[in-house]
Motif scaffolding. Structure first.
Motif, PDB file in Angstrom:
ATOM      1  N   HIS A  42      -5.848  -3.171  -0.492  1.00 34.55           N
ATOM      2  CA  HIS A  42      -6.039  -2.331  -1.659  1.00 34.55           C
ATOM      3  C   HIS A  42      -6.006  -0.802  -1.189  1.00 34.55           C
ATOM      4  O   HIS A  42      -5.573  -0.074  -2.467  1.00 34.55           O
ATOM      5  N   ALA A  43      -5.907  -0.347   0.003  1.00 38.18           N
ATOM      6  CA  ALA A  43      -6.042   0.941   0.195  1.00 38.18           C
ATOM      7  C   ALA A  43      -4.647   1.292   0.941  1.00 38.18           C
ATOM      8  O   ALA A  43      -4.312   2.549   0.959  1.00 38.18           O
ATOM      9  N   GLY A  44      -3.784   0.322   1.365  1.00 36.11           N
ATOM     10  CA  GLY A  44      -2.592   0.583   1.793  1.00 36.11           C
ATOM     11  C   GLY A  44      -2.665   1.092   3.254  1.00 36.11           C
ATOM     12  O   GLY A  44      -2.006   1.861   3.766  1.00 36.11           O
TER      13      GLY A  44
ATOM     14  N   ALA B 228     -15.681  -1.720  -5.458  1.00 36.05           N
ATOM     15  CA  ALA B 228     -16.462  -0.832  -4.600  1.00 36.05           C
ATOM     16  C   ALA B 228     -15.609   0.428  -4.295  1.00 36.05           C
ATOM     17  O   ALA B 228     -15.901   1.607  -4.232  1.00 36.05           O
ATOM     18  N   PHE B 229     -13.965   0.118  -4.528  1.00 36.57           N
ATOM     19  CA  PHE B 229     -13.203   1.347  -4.438  1.00 36.57           C
ATOM     20  C   PHE B 229     -13.379   2.199  -5.616  1.00 36.57           C
ATOM     21  O   PHE B 229     -13.380   3.614  -5.564  1.00 36.57           O
ATOM     22  N   ASP B 230     -13.500   1.677  -6.828  1.00 39.86           N
ATOM     23  CA  ASP B 230     -13.801   2.557  -8.168  1.00 39.86           C
ATOM     24  C   ASP B 230     -15.192   3.356  -7.783  1.00 39.86           C
ATOM     25  O   ASP B 230     -15.373   4.192  -8.522  1.00 39.86           O
ATOM     26  N   ALA B 231     -16.241   2.713  -7.356  1.00 35.12           N
ATOM     27  CA  ALA B 231     -17.472   3.360  -6.969  1.00 35.12           C
ATOM     28  C   ALA B 231     -17.397   4.371  -5.877  1.00 35.12           C
ATOM     29  O   ALA B 231     -18.516   5.240  -5.807  1.00 35.12           O
ATOM     30  N   LEU B 232     -16.547   4.565  -5.157  1.00 36.67           N
ATOM     31  CA  LEU B 232     -16.379   5.599  -4.099  1.00 36.67           C
ATOM     32  C   LEU B 232     -16.492   7.029  -4.637  1.00 36.67           C
ATOM     33  O   LEU B 232     -16.174   7.526  -5.813  1.00 36.67           O
TER      34      LEU B 232
END
Length: 405
Positions: free
Chosen positions: A103-105, A135-139
């Motif tokens: 997801h993060a590359g 979880a990424f969206d919540a960062l």
């Protein structure tokens, strides 16, 4: 139950790290149980881990990845420890890391996994990997408090702390979270802890700092004498402030370490205050010992004694139990006639027996308090050590008897 107010101070954002929390339904649907930490490229990371030989799969992977690459992401799940799960558990942890990396590359080795919860059960990988995008969206720069709740297991309240100091007109920030309430004993404890600062610190020096500070904080707390499989304490230096901490700048080095010790001790003591079923916060201080080893022998003998801990729960000034624990601690050639033992400021033991000045009323007054200090003066040297612990209540038995139900 918990001791003290549990009030969390203002949590300052730490430049160079974002934190996000979501629900993967690992154990309980809808409960926040997945935390993601995103680190800037210049961040350095240090860690200390459990000494349990059955250490969990995420612990083994985390230790290996710390050595092989520079971490960019930390992923933490609660509700399942992924411990005692063999090769399958190892692969499951890697799968979760790969989901974050994809997801993060970033590379798989740039992701550090952490798990806490029930031992011996298969990790629900699909639930976790499916929740990774959320979880990424919540960062967020301000995600620390949500994360403190997201890493809880039997904890009754979140544990978080933040501190700052000024150096030559520049503000340096520390923020951190911890979890743990039972199965707590040093080496390390059943706990997770994450502390971040915006200072820049070389990775090797950061590791030395963390080990020293953990030995004075997280490795000086005990609730029930059990060492878990998943314990991890991580220190992150993002470097975003541009202020570089080195040993050559003695003043900055000292101030930085003092701030680090402050947040580490606050987070460690918060675990004890929220110990499973705890009604009292106990400080066991051993003074004038001949060595750190013998001071800790005495401190842990008292802290782990079920008879001492149940007397504390009952507010019973049964001082003979403390005396007995010091006596069996294993201190070689201990002169029992030379030591003193205190409950608070009340001397209970001297000259090998009950202190002449002691009264039951004075002992009872101390035992009625919510926070109690037991002080043991060995008169054998100039070394002092302190351990923090709890009483042992009926609620502790109930929590752990019902843990899997």
């Amino acid at each position: 139950m918990a001791v003290g107010s549990g009030v969390i101070p203002e949590l300052h954002p730490v430049a160079g790290i974002r934190v996000g929390t979501t629900s993967a339904g690992v154990k309980t649907p809808g409960r926040p149980d997945l935390v993601l930490m995103e680190l800037g490229e210049q961040a350095t990371v240090a860690g200390v881990f459990t000494l349990n030989q059955f250490c969990a799969a995420p612990v083994r992977i985390c230790k290996a990845n710390l050595q092989s690459d520079k971490p960019r992401y930390l992923v933490i799940n609660t509700g399942n420890a992924n411990a005692g799960t063999g090769k399958e558990g190892h692969e499951d942890a890697l799968t979760c890391c790969q989901a974050v990396a994809d997801h993060a590359g970033v590379k798989l080795e740039e992701v550090l996994p952490f798990s806490t919860g029930v031992i011996g059960e298969k990790l629900p990988v699909e639930r976790i990997t499916s929740a990774v995008p959320a979880a990424f969206d919540a960062l967020s720069d301000n995600g620390w408090l949500d994360a403190a709740s997201g890493i809880m297991t039997t904890d009754t309240r979140p544990k978080a702390y933040s501190t700052q100091f000024e150096y030559q007109g520049q503000t340096i920030t520390f923020s951190g979270i911890s979890k743990g309430a039972g199965m707590i004993k040093p080496n390390m404890a059943t706990m997770l802890a994450y502390v971040a600062t915006d200072a820049a610190v070389d990775a090797e020096l950061l590791q030395q700092m963390l080990k020293r500070s953990a030995d004075k904080s997280f490795n000086r707390v005990t609730i029930d004498g059990d060492t878990s499989t998943n314990d991890s304490c991580m220190l992150i230096a993002t470097g975003a402030s541009g202020l570089n901490v080195t040993e050559t700048d003695a003043e900055l080095f000292a101030v930085f370490n003092n701030a680090l010790d402050d947040i580490m001790l606050q987070l460690a003591q918060a675990i004890v205050r929220d110990g499973e079923g705890a009604t009292k916060f106990i400080t066991v201080s051993v003074e004038q010992a001949g060595s750190s080893e013998e001071a800790l022998l005495a401190a842990y003998a008292v802290s782990h004694s079920p008879l001492v801990k149940t007397a504390l729960f009952a507010s019973d000034p049964n001082w003979g139990r403390i005396l007995a624990a010091v006596g069996y601690a294993g201190i070689e050639s201990l002169d029992v006639d030379a030591l003193q033992i205190y409950l608070g400021d009340v001397c209970i033991v001297e000259d090998g027996g009950r202190a002449a000045s002691y009264t039951e009323e004075a002992g009872q007054a101390v035992m009625n308090e919510e926070e109690i200090t037991i002080r043991i003066v060995l008169n054998r040297g100039d070394v002092s050590e302190t351990v923090w612990t709890t009483d042992l209540s009926k609620e502790y038995v109930s929590i752990n008897a019902d843990y899997r139900s």
